[in-house]
Write a protein that holds these residues in place. Structure first.
Motif, PDB file in Angstrom:
ATOM      1  N   ARG A 129       0.863  -1.186   0.000  1.00 15.13           N
ATOM      2  CA  ARG A 129       0.000   0.000   0.000  1.00 15.13           C
ATOM      3  C   ARG A 129       0.900   1.237   0.000  1.00 15.13           C
ATOM      4  O   ARG A 129       1.011   1.938   0.991  1.00 15.13           O
ATOM      5  CB  ARG A 129      -0.924  -0.009   1.217  1.00 15.13           C
ATOM      6  N   ASP A 131       0.852   4.228  -1.391  1.00 14.92           N
ATOM      7  CA  ASP A 131       0.296   5.572  -1.205  1.00 14.92           C
ATOM      8  C   ASP A 131       0.054   5.864   0.273  1.00 14.92           C
ATOM      9  O   ASP A 131       0.387   6.950   0.771  1.00 14.92           O
ATOM     10  CB  ASP A 131      -1.013   5.716  -1.990  1.00 14.92           C
ATOM     11  N   GLU A 132      -0.521   4.890   0.963  1.00 10.66           N
ATOM     12  CA  GLU A 132      -0.764   5.077   2.395  1.00 10.66           C
ATOM     13  C   GLU A 132       0.556   5.141   3.155  1.00 10.66           C
ATOM     14  O   GLU A 132       0.712   5.959   4.072  1.00 10.66           O
ATOM     15  CB  GLU A 132      -1.629   3.939   2.942  1.00 10.66           C
ATOM     16  N   ARG A 135       2.107   8.491   2.703  1.00 14.83           N
ATOM     17  CA  ARG A 135       1.381   9.507   3.478  1.00 14.83           C
ATOM     18  C   ARG A 135       1.773   9.459   4.948  1.00 14.83           C
ATOM     19  O   ARG A 135       1.990  10.501   5.588  1.00 14.83           O
ATOM     20  CB  ARG A 135      -0.122   9.286   3.328  1.00 14.83           C
ATOM     21  N   GLU A 158       9.846   8.024   2.695  1.00 11.80           N
ATOM     22  CA  GLU A 158       8.757   8.584   1.887  1.00 11.80           C
ATOM     23  C   GLU A 158       9.165   8.670   0.418  1.00 11.80           C
ATOM     24  O   GLU A 158       8.418   8.236  -0.485  1.00 11.80           O
ATOM     25  CB  GLU A 158       8.398   9.976   2.405  1.00 11.80           C
ATOM     26  N   THR A 161       9.600   5.266  -1.198  1.00 11.74           N
ATOM     27  CA  THR A 161       8.322   4.590  -1.433  1.00 11.74           C
ATOM     28  C   THR A 161       7.649   5.069  -2.710  1.00 11.74           C
ATOM     29  O   THR A 161       7.062   4.280  -3.455  1.00 11.74           O
ATOM     30  CB  THR A 161       7.378   4.810  -0.232  1.00 11.74           C
ATOM     31  N   LYS A 162       7.741   6.369  -2.990  1.00 17.16           N
ATOM     32  CA  LYS A 162       7.073   6.907  -4.185  1.00 17.16           C
ATOM     33  C   LYS A 162       8.079   7.404  -5.230  1.00 17.16           C
ATOM     34  O   LYS A 162       7.772   8.300  -6.023  1.00 17.16           O
ATOM     35  CB  LYS A 162       6.118   8.028  -3.779  1.00 17.16           C
ATOM     36  N   SER A 165       7.144   7.611  -8.975  1.00 17.26           N
ATOM     37  CA  SER A 165       6.122   8.587  -9.368  1.00 17.26           C
ATOM     38  C   SER A 165       6.598  10.022  -9.198  1.00 17.26           C
ATOM     39  O   SER A 165       5.837  10.961  -9.457  1.00 17.26           O
ATOM     40  CB  SER A 165       4.845   8.375  -8.538  1.00 17.26           C
TER      41      SER A 165
END
Length: 265
Positions: A129, A131-132, A135, A158, A161-162, A165
């Motif tokens: 997960r 996106d969560e 966040r 953070e 993780t992304k 993107s």
């Protein structure tokens, strides 16, 4: 030689000595009375305020002891929550561990609350997960009450993780403050920044950064090895001591023909 007879004290001298003694005694009595009067006057004027101040001081000290005991009890309770959640995670019960940490992580404070939030973010990442997870990591990174080292780690996690993107300029802006030699997470942050530099076509900056990572004594060996390879590909020599590197990797040089061979196990 005849001795001179000792002269006797006259009556007048005796009276003078007695008067002096009486005056001295009277002075002592007056002095004691004045002192006692001053003390009584002082107590009459300031006794009650002093007593009230003493009572307040004792009450404040008692309140501090009570607060300290409550703090210790709260810390013990938080530690129990963290340990219980960790046990669930280690047992493979990720959802249970995630749920147990919700209340503590929601406090948004320092210490145990920040660690609980980091654990929840890690569980979310492990459960695919992203996106969560990103966040939750971002919330810890932005929490000024959290320890600075934990905030830096949260920012690093953070971005990792992304990463796919994010734009390369955004990655550099987010992690460049951490990609500095001497910083706690320099090697990990520097590797991500180095690849972002390559996406921007900045080969020289990337090669120099990979070389710094390769020479960082605090970095994990696997990360240093990757950085050394990247620096070499980019034309930057990241090896300070070839012999030391060969010895570290278990390689020795044969004295006969100078060929390099693996060291005997």
């Amino acid at each position: 030689m005849a001795l001179t007879p000792k002269s006797e004290i006259t009556r007048e001298e005796k009276l003078a000595q007695r008067d002096a003694a009486e005056r001295e005694a009277l002075l002592r009595e007056v002095d004691d009375a004045v002192r006692q009067g001053d003390a009584e006057q002082f107590l009459n004027a300031w006794g009650k305020p002093l007593l009230a101040g003493l009572v307040l001081a004792l009450a404040g000290f008692g309140g501090y002891l009570f607060w300290e005991s409550r703090q210790e009890a709260a810390m013990e309770k938080d530690a129990e929550v963290l340990v219980a959640a960790l046990d669930q995670v280690e047992a493979g019960n990720l959802k249970s561990g995630y749920d147990q940490l919700e209340a503590l992580a929601g406090e948004g404070g320092e210490g145990a609350s920040s660690f609980a939030a980091m654990m929840r973010a890690g569980i979310a990442a492990q459960q695919s997960r992203p996106d969560e997870a990103a966040r939750l990591f971002a919330a810890v990174a932005a929490n000024e009450s959290a320890p600075s080292a934990l905030r830096d780690l949260a920012k690093l996690r953070e971005v990792a993780t992304k990463y796919d993107s994010m734009g390369s300029a955004e990655i550099v802006a987010a992690l460049k403050p951490l990609a500095v030699p001497g910083k706690q997470y320099f090697a990990s942050a520097g590797e991500l920044v180095g690849h972002a530099y390559l996406d921007q076509g900045k080969r020289a900056e990337a090669g120099a950064l990979f070389a710094q990572i390769a020479q960082d004594e605090t970095a994990p060996e696997s990360l240093k090895s990757r950085a050394r390879q990247m620096a070499g590909v980019l034309g930057v020599d990241a090896i300070k001591d070839v012999d030391a590197l060969l010895e570290e990797q278990g390689v020795t040089e044969e004295p006969a023909d100078g060929a390099v061979a693996a060291a005997p196990q």
